[in-house]
Design an enzyme around this catalytic site. Structure first.
Site, PDB file in Angstrom:
ATOM      1  N   HIS B 515     106.539  54.479   2.106  1.00  0.00           N
ATOM      2  CA  HIS B 515     107.130  52.494   2.429  1.00  0.00           C
ATOM      3  C   HIS B 515     107.905  51.728   2.020  1.00  0.00           C
ATOM      4  O   HIS B 515     108.061  51.211   1.221  1.00  0.00           O
ATOM      5  CB  HIS B 515     105.468  52.267   2.275  1.00  0.00           C
ATOM      6  CG  HIS B 515     104.121  53.051   2.044  1.00  0.00           C
ATOM      7  ND1 HIS B 515     103.116  52.892   2.237  1.00  0.00           N
ATOM      8  CD2 HIS B 515     103.959  54.299   2.745  1.00  0.00           C
ATOM      9  CE1 HIS B 515     101.969  54.411   2.464  1.00  0.00           C
ATOM     10  NE2 HIS B 515     102.936  55.248   3.156  1.00  0.00           N
ATOM     11  N   VAL B 516     109.027  52.766   3.013  1.00  0.00           N
ATOM     12  CA  VAL B 516     110.170  51.363   2.789  1.00  0.00           C
ATOM     13  C   VAL B 516     110.689  50.478   3.266  1.00  0.00           C
ATOM     14  O   VAL B 516     110.535  50.817   4.532  1.00  0.00           O
ATOM     15  CB  VAL B 516     111.417  52.723   2.183  1.00  0.00           C
ATOM     16  CG1 VAL B 516     111.437  53.576   0.669  1.00  0.00           C
ATOM     17  CG2 VAL B 516     111.524  53.877   3.172  1.00  0.00           C
TER      18      VAL B 516
END
Lengths: 249, 588
Positions: B515-516
Site C-alpha cells: 500500500h505505497v
C-alpha cells in the site's frame, strides 16, 4: 520450458496461425505482442513449474553434496516427528534450485555499485546463490580442516551443531563470505525444501505436510470452512498427486 | 530511432485495475485506445491453472507474479542523509507485472475510504483545532468529497462483485455491517463469505466487548456472480492460495477476471504487451503531450502518437515516469517546493499472535480477504483528544492460508532449527491465529520520491529513489492500536499472546503491505498537488495520472477500492467533460 523465461515462445506457433494476434519482432527474443480482437489462447498452453529430473547432482560436487547433506541433517534432525532434512531431500532441493534461475539470481537487480548499507536496506551482497554455496562450502571445509582436521560431514552431530551455531551467530569467520549470510541462505533454502511441494525434490512423501496436518495443494474447502475447531483429516496432496495413487502389481 | 506508429485517440500506460477500467470506459465512448503493458499477457486459464497454481515456492518465495527487480526496482533509504541502495528482491511491498498488475496477486480486501478522509486536514482542524495537528505531518484535503466519490465506488463494486454487508445504506446504519462506512447507495453485490473459526472467535469476543464486528469487504465473490460487463465469476473455495497467487477459480476479482475478457474483444482496443514506456513526449510548448515512446523486449523503440495520455501504472512507476518525462516540478524537501514526488506515504503493519493449547483453527483454510474486522480504532473513528497522534487502523482476522514455508509461527525464543524448533512448529501450527491491524500513515516533509543519482535500470534510466521512515505520529498510533488489539486477544483466552506494533525504522526486508501511495497527489491547489480532482495533470492537461499515487496520505484501509473508484472518476471526467472541451477541467 517456463514461458516466463522466454516470453512469448510457447505461444509463437499459435500467434502465427491467427490474425487476431501479431508478433512484432522475433529473432530469438520475443518483442512486443499486439493483442487485438481476442485474448491470446492456445490449447494446453499453461505455465508449468520448472523442475529437474530426480537422481544425481546438477550443481554440487560430491564433496559439496556430502557437506550440504550433513548440514540439513542437523538443521532438521530425525526424531519421532519426522525423518531428517537429509532424508526429506532438502539437499537435492537446494541442488536443483541452484541449477535453476534462482541459482544465478537472473530475475534480480544485480547491478553495482555494491555497498553495505543499514540492516533496513536488506541483502546487498554481490554473490549470487551459486557463489554463496560454492564459496561458503569451501570456507566451511577449510575451517573444519583447520579446526578438526576433518571434513564437516565427518564431524559428530554435536560438533556439527556447534559449528552451525557459530556460523549463525557470526562467531566463526569464513574466508570470502560472511558466515551469517552463508548460514541464513542455507537455513532458508533448507526450510523451503522441507516445506515446499515435493515436485521440487524436497519434502519427500510430503513428510512435513503430514507432520503439520497441512493438506497441501488442495483447492476447495467449501465443505470444511465452517467445521470450527475440528480436526480435518485430509491426507495431503501434491501438485503431482499422491504416491498412494500408484497402481499396485 | 523510434518507429512511428499510426496515431490513436488514447494511449493507456499499464493494464492493471486502473488502466483496464479507463480503457474500457473510453472504448465505450467510441475512442480508439492503445494500451501498453510492460509485462506479459496473463490469463486465468493459462497462467493460474489449477495444476500449477497452489505452489508456495514459486509464487511466494520466488515471486513469480511480481515485477522482476532486474526489470526495474527502486532504491531505498530511511532519511536524506543516507545513501539509498537498491531493493534487490522485493520485501516490504510487491509491485506486479503483466496484465492485471498487482491486482492479480492482491489479497482482495476492498474498503471504501471514509468521507472524512477526503478532507482530512479540514476535518481534523474542525474537530480538534489546527494547533492539535503534529508539526511533522503534511496533511491535506483531496480536492474532492464523498458525494463525488460514492457513485464511482459503486461502479467498482459492480465490476468486482464485492462480497460483504452494508453498514450504512443511504444513511441508515445496518446491523452486521461496518457502522463507520460512508453512506452507500447500494448493498454489496454478493453476500458475505462464510467464516472460518479464527474470525468467528474474534468476532464473538469483540461483540461481547461492545464492538461492532463485520465481514471484511472482499473481492473474493461468495456466490456465482455476473458483473456489470457480463463476465461470470465463481465462488471462493477458501483454498488459501490467494495473496501472492493468481486465482484459478475466477473468484478473486482482478482486471483479468472482470474487464479484460470484454475489453480485448472490442475492435477499438489494442493491447501491446512486453512494451515498456520510456517517456511521454510533448510539443514545443511543453503544455501538450503528443504521445509516448516505448521499447519492446527485443529492444525495438516505437513512438505512439496520441491525443490523450492516461498513466495507470503502479504508484512508483507513475511517479518515475513523470520525473523522467519532466511533467510537473520535482519536489525538493529542503525548499519545500515542487510537487512530483511529494506526499509519499505507506502504512504501519501491526499485529498480535495468539497461541492456544485447546483449539484447532485449520489455518490452511482461508483466503486473502476472508475474515472479520472492527473499525472502532481506525482513522478518526475514536476521540484523539490528548492522545498526541492522529490516525488509526483496521483491526481484523483474515486467515490468508497457512502454506508452511512462510506460515508456521512459534513463540519468541524458539530456536530457528533443530529438535526444539520442530517440536514447537508442530505444536503450534494448527492452534495459532493472529489479529492484524493495518494502520494509517501520514505524510511528512522528508518522506518523498525522487530519481536516484547512482543506480539505473537495464535501459540506463535512473531508478526511483524512495526516502521514507515512519513518523513519530504513526509509531505512537501503532502502539496505541496494537494495545487495543492486545485487549481483545487476551479476552480470547490463549496460552500466550505476542504483540508486534510497528517499531523503529521502516525496514525494506519483511513484507508489510503493497500500500505505497502518493508522489503525484490530487488536490485543489497546484502548489501542493500534481493532479486536480479529475486526476488531470495541472501542467499538461491531456495527461491523466491515475492510481494510489494520487493519495495525499494513507488511511488505515487497503487502497484498491479507492484506486478503482478514482479510475471510474477520471474516465467519467474524460467522457463527460474533457471530450466536450479538451483542456484544463479545473482552473488553477
Amino acid at each position: 520450458m517456463n514461458k516466463q523465461e522466454q516470453p512469448g515462445t510457447s505461444r509463437r506457433q499459435f500467434l502465427l496461425s491467427t490474425t487476431a494476434v501479431i508478433l512484432l519482432a522475433t529473432a530469438g527474443k520475443a518483442g512486443a505482442v499486439i493483442i487485438k480482437g481476442a485474448a491470446p489462447w492456445a490449447p494446453f498452453d499453461y505455465s508449468p513449474p520448472q523442475t529437474l529430473e530426480p537422481g544425481g547432482w546438477y550443481f554440487f560436487t560430491p564433496q559439496e553434496a556430502a557437506a550440504v547433506e550433513a548440514i540439513v541433517e542437523r538443521l532438521i534432525p530425525a526424531d519421532e516427528l519426522s525423518v531428517s532434512g537429509k532424508d526429506a531431500g532438502c539437499a537435492e532441493f537446494i541442488d536443483r534450485q541452484l541449477a535453476g534461475s534462482f541459482g544465478t539470481f537472473e530475475r534480480l537487480y544485480m547491478q553495482g555499485p555494491f555497498q553495505a548499507g543499514a540492516p533496513e536496506q536488506g541483502d546487498q551482497s554481490s554473490l549470487v546463490p551459486q557463489q554463496r554455496y560454492r564459496v561458503g562450502l569451501a570456507g566451511l571445509e577449510s575451517y573444519c580442516q583447520d579446526t578438526f582436521k576433518q571434513s564437516f560431514a565427518s564431524l559428530s552431530a554435536d560438533q556439527r551443531d556447534k559449528v552451525l551455531t557459530g556460523l549463525q551467530n557470526g562467531d566463526i569467520a569464513l574466508k570470502s563470505i560472511d558466515a551469517k549470510l552463508f548460514f541464513t541462505t542455507i537455513l532458508t533454502n533448507t526450510m523451503e525444501g522441507f516445506f515446499a511441494d515435493p515436485i521440487y525434490g524436497g519434502n519427500k512423501d510430503m513428510v512435513s505436510w503430514k507432520m503439520l496436518g497441512f493438506p497441501g495443494a488442495r483447492y476447495d474447502y467449501r465443505d470444511y470452512v465452517e467445521m470450527h475447531n475440528q480436526k480435518i483429516d485430509l491426507p495431503p496432496l501434491s501438485i503431482a498427486g499422491r504416491p498412494e495413487w500408484k497402481a499396485k502389481g | 530511432m523510434a518507429t512511428k506508429l499510426p496515431a490513436t485517440d488514447v494511449v493507456v500506460i499499464g493494464l492493471g485495475w486502473a488502466g483496464s477500467i479507463i480503457a474500457n470506459e473510453l472504448t465505450d465512448e467510441g475512442l480508439d485506445v492503445v494500451a501498453l503493458e510492460r509485462g506479459p499477457w496473463r490469463d486465468t486459464a493459462a497462467d493460474f491453472n489449477l495444476a500449477s497454481a497452489p505452489d508456495e515456492l514459486r509464487y511466494v518465495q520466488r515471486q513469480e507474479l511480481m515485477l522482476r527487480t532486474a526489470q526495474n526496482t527502486i532504491t531505498a533509504r530511511n532519511n536524506p542523509s543516507q545513501t539509498a541502495l537498491p531493493m534487490r528482491s522485493w520485501g516490504s511491498f510487491h509491485p506486479g507485472n503483466g496484465t492485471g498488475g498487482a491486482g492479480n496477486h492482491w489479497a482482495g480486501i476492498t474498503f471504501r475510504f471514509q468521507p472524512s478522509e477526503f478532507r482530512l486536514r479540514s476535518h481534523l482542524t474542525e474537530r480538534y483545532g489546527a494547533a492539535a495537528i503534529p508539526q511533522e505531518l503534511v496533511l491535506q484535503d483531496w480536492g474532492t468529497d464523498w458525494t463525488e466519490m460514492e457513485p464511482f465506488y459503486d461502479a467498482f463494486d459492480k465490476i468486482t462483485g464485492l462480497s460483504g454487508k452494508a453498514g450504512n445504506l443511504k444513511g441508515e446504519i445496518q446491523q452486521g455491517g461496518n457502522p463507520f462506512e460512508g453512506p452507500r447507495s447500494n448493498e454489496y453485490p454478493t453476500r458475505p463469505l462464510r467464516q472460518p473459526y479464527g474470525p468467528t472467535l474474534f468476532a464473538e469476543t469483540a461483540r461481547n466487548m461492545g464492538y461492532k464486528p463485520f465481514p471484511v469487504p472482499s473481492a473474493l465473490v461468495s456466490e456465482p456472480y455476473t458483473n456489470s460487463l457480463g463476465v461470470t465469476m465463481g465462488p471462493c473455495t477458501f483454498c488459501g492460495f490467494c495473496t501472492n497467487y493468481g486465482c484459478a477459480n475466477y473468484s478473486k476479482a482482478s482486471a483479468i477476471t472482470t474487464i479484460l475478457p470484454v475489453l480485448v474483444r472490442k475492435s477499438n482496443f489494442t493491447a501491446r504487451t512486453n512494451s515498456e514506456v520510456l517517456r511521454i513526449t510533448r510539443d514545443a510548448s511543453g503544455k501538450r503531450a503528443t504521445g509516448v515512446v516505448f521499447v519492446d523486449t527485443s529492444g525495438q523503440e516505437w513512438e505512439q502518437p496520441a491525443e490523450l495520455v492516461v498513466v495507470t501504472a503502479f504508484t512508483f512507476e507513475n511517479v518515475r515516469l513523470m520525473l523522467l518525462s519532466g511533467i510537473g516540478t520535482p519536489y525538493d524537501p529542503r525548499t519545500n517546493t515542487g510537487t512530483t514526488g511529494r506526499n509519499y506515504a505507506y502504512q504501519t503493519a501491526n499485529g498480535v499472535q495468539l497461541f492456544f493449547d485447546d483449539k484447532n483453527f485449520n489455518p490452511f483454510i482461508g483466503g486473502g480477504a476472508v475474515g472479520m474486522g472492527i473499525d472502532e480504532f481506525n482513522n478518526d473513528n475514536f476521540d484523539h483528544s490528548g492522545l498526541g497522534f492522529f490516525g488509526g487502523g483496521s483491526i481484523r482476522v483474515t486467515p490468508i492460508g497457512a502454506a508452511p514455508i512462510n506460515n508456521r509461527p512459534v513463540p519468541p525464543g524458539t530456536p530457528s532449527w533443530g529438535s526444539e524448533w520442530k517440536r514447537q512448529t508442530v505444536k503450534n501450527y494448527l492452534s495459532n491465529m493472529s489479529i492484524g491491524c493495518e494502520a494509517s500513515s501520514y505524510t511528512t516533509r522528508n518522506n518523498y520520491l525522487s530519481l536516484d543519482p547512482t543506480y539505473n535500470d537495464h535501459l540506463g534510466r535512473p531508478l526511483l529513489r524512495l526516502t521514507f521512515d515512519f513518523p513519530e505520529n504513526d509509531l505512537k498510533m501503532a502502539q496505541y492500536c496494537t494495545d487495543k488489539v492486545g485487549e481483545i486477544a487476551k479476552a480470547m483466552g490463549p496460552r500466550q499472546i505476542v504483540k508486534s506494533p510497528s517499531k523503529g525504522h521502516w525496514n525494506t526486508v519483511p513484507y508489510q503491505s503493497s500500500h505505497v501511495v502518493g508522489g503525484f497527489v490530487m488536490g485543489a491547489d497546484p502548489k501542493t498537488s500534481s493532479v486536480n480532482k479529475y486526476l488531470q495533470s495541472w501542467d499538461v492537461p491531456n495527461v491523466f495520472v491515475v492510481g494510489a499515487s494520487a493519495f495525499p496520505q494513507n488511511p488505515g484501509y487497503n487502497p484498491t477500492g479507492t484506486v478503482g473508484a478514482l479510475s471510474f472518476k477520471a474516465a467519467n471526467a474524460i467522457r463527460t467533460l474533457y471530450l466536450k472541451s479538451p483542456g484544463a477541467l479545473v482552473q488553477a
